[in-house]
Design a protein around this motif. Sequence first.
Motif, PDB file in Angstrom:
ATOM      1  N   UNK A  77       0.856  -1.186   0.000  1.00 29.34           N
ATOM      2  CA  UNK A  77       0.000   0.000   0.000  1.00 29.34           C
ATOM      3  C   UNK A  77       0.893   1.236   0.000  1.00 29.34           C
ATOM      4  N   UNK A  78       0.572   2.200  -0.849  1.00 24.30           N
ATOM      5  CA  UNK A  78       1.343   3.436  -0.908  1.00 24.30           C
ATOM      6  C   UNK A  78       0.927   4.304   0.270  1.00 24.30           C
ATOM      7  N   UNK A  79       1.786   4.380   1.272  1.00 24.05           N
ATOM      8  CA  UNK A  79       1.452   5.122   2.482  1.00 24.05           C
ATOM      9  C   UNK A  79       0.851   4.192   3.513  1.00 24.05           C
ATOM     10  N   UNK A  80       0.071   4.761   4.386  1.00 25.88           N
ATOM     11  CA  UNK A  80      -0.560   4.005   5.467  1.00 25.88           C
ATOM     12  C   UNK A  80      -2.067   3.948   5.214  1.00 25.88           C
ATOM     13  N   UNK A  81      -2.694   2.750   5.309  1.00 25.65           N
ATOM     14  CA  UNK A  81      -4.153   2.694   5.153  1.00 25.65           C
ATOM     15  C   UNK A  81      -4.832   3.576   6.199  1.00 25.65           C
ATOM     16  N   UNK A  82      -5.958   4.176   5.857  1.00 23.68           N
ATOM     17  CA  UNK A  82      -6.675   5.008   6.821  1.00 23.68           C
ATOM     18  C   UNK A  82      -7.006   4.233   8.107  1.00 23.68           C
ATOM     19  N   UNK A  83      -7.004   4.945   9.228  1.00 23.22           N
ATOM     20  CA  UNK A  83      -7.237   4.321  10.537  1.00 23.22           C
ATOM     21  C   UNK A  83      -8.562   3.580  10.604  1.00 23.22           C
ATOM     22  N   UNK A  84      -9.617   4.127   9.996  1.00 25.95           N
ATOM     23  CA  UNK A  84     -10.920   3.465  10.033  1.00 25.95           C
ATOM     24  C   UNK A  84     -10.838   2.081   9.391  1.00 25.95           C
ATOM     25  N   UNK A  85     -10.121   1.987   8.288  1.00 23.47           N
ATOM     26  CA  UNK A  85      -9.976   0.699   7.609  1.00 23.47           C
ATOM     27  C   UNK A  85      -9.184  -0.263   8.478  1.00 23.47           C
ATOM     28  N   UNK A  86      -8.074   0.204   9.036  1.00 28.04           N
ATOM     29  CA  UNK A  86      -7.262  -0.659   9.901  1.00 28.04           C
ATOM     30  C   UNK A  86      -8.068  -1.142  11.106  1.00 28.04           C
ATOM     31  N   UNK A  87      -8.884  -0.250  11.669  1.00 25.07           N
ATOM     32  CA  UNK A  87      -9.695  -0.619  12.831  1.00 25.07           C
ATOM     33  C   UNK A  87     -10.720  -1.692  12.469  1.00 25.07           C
ATOM     34  N   UNK A  88     -11.427  -1.514  11.351  1.00 24.63           N
ATOM     35  CA  UNK A  88     -12.443  -2.496  10.949  1.00 24.63           C
ATOM     36  C   UNK A  88     -11.807  -3.839  10.602  1.00 24.63           C
ATOM     37  N   UNK A  89     -10.626  -3.810   9.997  1.00 31.52           N
ATOM     38  CA  UNK A  89      -9.930  -5.070   9.707  1.00 31.52           C
ATOM     39  C   UNK A  89      -9.536  -5.745  11.011  1.00 31.52           C
ATOM     40  N   UNK A  90      -8.996  -4.976  11.960  1.00 29.72           N
ATOM     41  CA  UNK A  90      -8.566  -5.565  13.234  1.00 29.72           C
ATOM     42  C   UNK A  90      -9.750  -6.144  14.004  1.00 29.72           C
ATOM     43  N   UNK A  91     -10.940  -5.565  13.838  1.00 27.71           N
ATOM     44  CA  UNK A  91     -12.148  -6.076  14.497  1.00 27.71           C
ATOM     45  C   UNK A  91     -12.846  -7.143  13.652  1.00 27.71           C
ATOM     46  N   UNK A  92     -12.214  -7.526  12.540  1.00 32.51           N
ATOM     47  CA  UNK A  92     -12.763  -8.536  11.638  1.00 32.51           C
ATOM     48  C   UNK A  92     -14.137  -8.137  11.109  1.00 32.51           C
ATOM     49  N   UNK A  93     -14.269  -6.856  10.714  1.00 32.95           N
ATOM     50  CA  UNK A  93     -15.521  -6.319  10.189  1.00 32.95           C
ATOM     51  C   UNK A  93     -15.353  -5.825   8.754  1.00 32.95           C
ATOM     52  N   UNK A  94     -14.314  -6.306   8.062  1.00 34.83           N
ATOM     53  CA  UNK A  94     -14.057  -5.874   6.684  1.00 34.83           C
ATOM     54  C   UNK A  94     -14.026  -7.085   5.762  1.00 34.83           C
ATOM     55  N   UNK A  95     -14.443  -6.872   4.524  1.00 34.41           N
ATOM     56  CA  UNK A  95     -14.586  -7.931   3.520  1.00 34.41           C
ATOM     57  C   UNK A  95     -13.919  -7.456   2.229  1.00 34.41           C
ATOM     58  N   UNK A  96     -13.265  -8.361   1.528  1.00 30.61           N
ATOM     59  CA  UNK A  96     -12.629  -8.024   0.243  1.00 30.61           C
ATOM     60  C   UNK A  96     -13.372  -8.701  -0.898  1.00 30.61           C
ATOM     61  N   UNK A  97     -13.728  -7.923  -1.903  1.00 32.37           N
ATOM     62  CA  UNK A  97     -14.268  -8.485  -3.138  1.00 32.37           C
ATOM     63  C   UNK A  97     -13.062  -8.980  -3.925  1.00 32.37           C
ATOM     64  N   UNK A  98     -13.011 -10.266  -4.164  1.00 29.24           N
ATOM     65  CA  UNK A  98     -11.870 -10.861  -4.863  1.00 29.24           C
ATOM     66  C   UNK A  98     -12.149 -10.962  -6.354  1.00 29.24           C
ATOM     67  N   UNK A  99     -13.356 -11.321  -6.715  1.00 31.34           N
ATOM     68  CA  UNK A  99     -13.691 -11.472  -8.128  1.00 31.34           C
ATOM     69  C   UNK A  99     -15.083 -10.953  -8.431  1.00 31.34           C
ATOM     70  N   UNK A 100     -15.205 -10.211  -9.500  1.00 28.07           N
ATOM     71  CA  UNK A 100     -16.494  -9.756 -10.019  1.00 28.07           C
ATOM     72  C   UNK A 100     -16.426  -9.998 -11.512  1.00 28.07           C
ATOM     73  N   UNK A 101     -17.166 -11.012 -11.981  1.00 28.57           N
ATOM     74  CA  UNK A 101     -16.991 -11.474 -13.352  1.00 28.57           C
ATOM     75  C   UNK A 101     -18.313 -11.588 -14.109  1.00 28.57           C
ATOM     76  N   UNK A 102     -18.824 -10.484 -14.614  1.00 32.70           N
ATOM     77  CA  UNK A 102     -20.000 -10.589 -15.480  1.00 32.70           C
ATOM     78  C   UNK A 102     -19.575 -11.033 -16.880  1.00 32.70           C
ATOM     79  N   UNK A 103     -20.372 -11.867 -17.502  1.00 36.26           N
ATOM     80  CA  UNK A 103     -20.101 -12.253 -18.890  1.00 36.26           C
ATOM     81  C   UNK A 103     -20.128 -10.996 -19.756  1.00 36.26           C
ATOM     82  N   UNK A 104     -19.279 -10.912 -20.770  1.00 35.09           N
ATOM     83  CA  UNK A 104     -19.261  -9.716 -21.623  1.00 35.09           C
ATOM     84  C   UNK A 104     -20.626  -9.356 -22.217  1.00 35.09           C
ATOM     85  N   UNK A 105     -21.422 -10.341 -22.620  1.00 36.23           N
ATOM     86  CA  UNK A 105     -22.714 -10.015 -23.220  1.00 36.23           C
ATOM     87  C   UNK A 105     -23.766  -9.608 -22.178  1.00 36.23           C
ATOM     88  N   UNK A 106     -23.409  -9.663 -20.889  1.00 36.00           N
ATOM     89  CA  UNK A 106     -24.322  -9.243 -19.821  1.00 36.00           C
ATOM     90  C   UNK A 106     -23.942  -7.887 -19.245  1.00 36.00           C
TER      91      UNK A 106
END
Length: 188
Positions: A77-106
Amino acid sequence: MRALSRRRARTRRDAVADLSAVAYGGAVGEDLRDREVFLEQFTIDTARPGFTMVAVGEAGCAYGSALDPEGDWWRGYFGEPPNQIKELISRERAFAVIGLMPQPDCRRRGVASRMMGHLLTRCGADLVAAFAEATNIPAHNAFVGWGWTRTGSLRTDATSPVRGVWTHPVQPNKPPPDQHANRKAVSR
């Protein structure tokens, strides 16, 4: 739209790999090395705590997992992640979207918006993060249209691309707006 269990996602891994190839602009089975890399990473992803996946038939899928407080999601990460994000991650209240894959025709038909909304509703987090290559303008436009905030950038190693870090607070029962912007597959 349906949610898939971790076990069901693993049994559909070949179909997800095919979908990934098409969603990211390749042909199914085009590059076996890329497919094997995807399958290895998908196996790792499905083992992560809080793994959640939604699918819309053959139109696409979206998945993610809890952000592990001990994980290396923010390495580079360039710099330090914002404190709110670090806090929510430390409290296990954050989620990462790993994949978002709509078909091209959709694309441009709200499929990605509906998948993202359903994923956010199911994830049980207070904050969701996603990572998109800096050159993926359609993904960045989609995040802006959904009301996400560009929080920063990261590069996991010297050879990887720079990725924009996008975050969004999860409001129960309020999915992101259904924007019909051109969407390219988003991945971390």
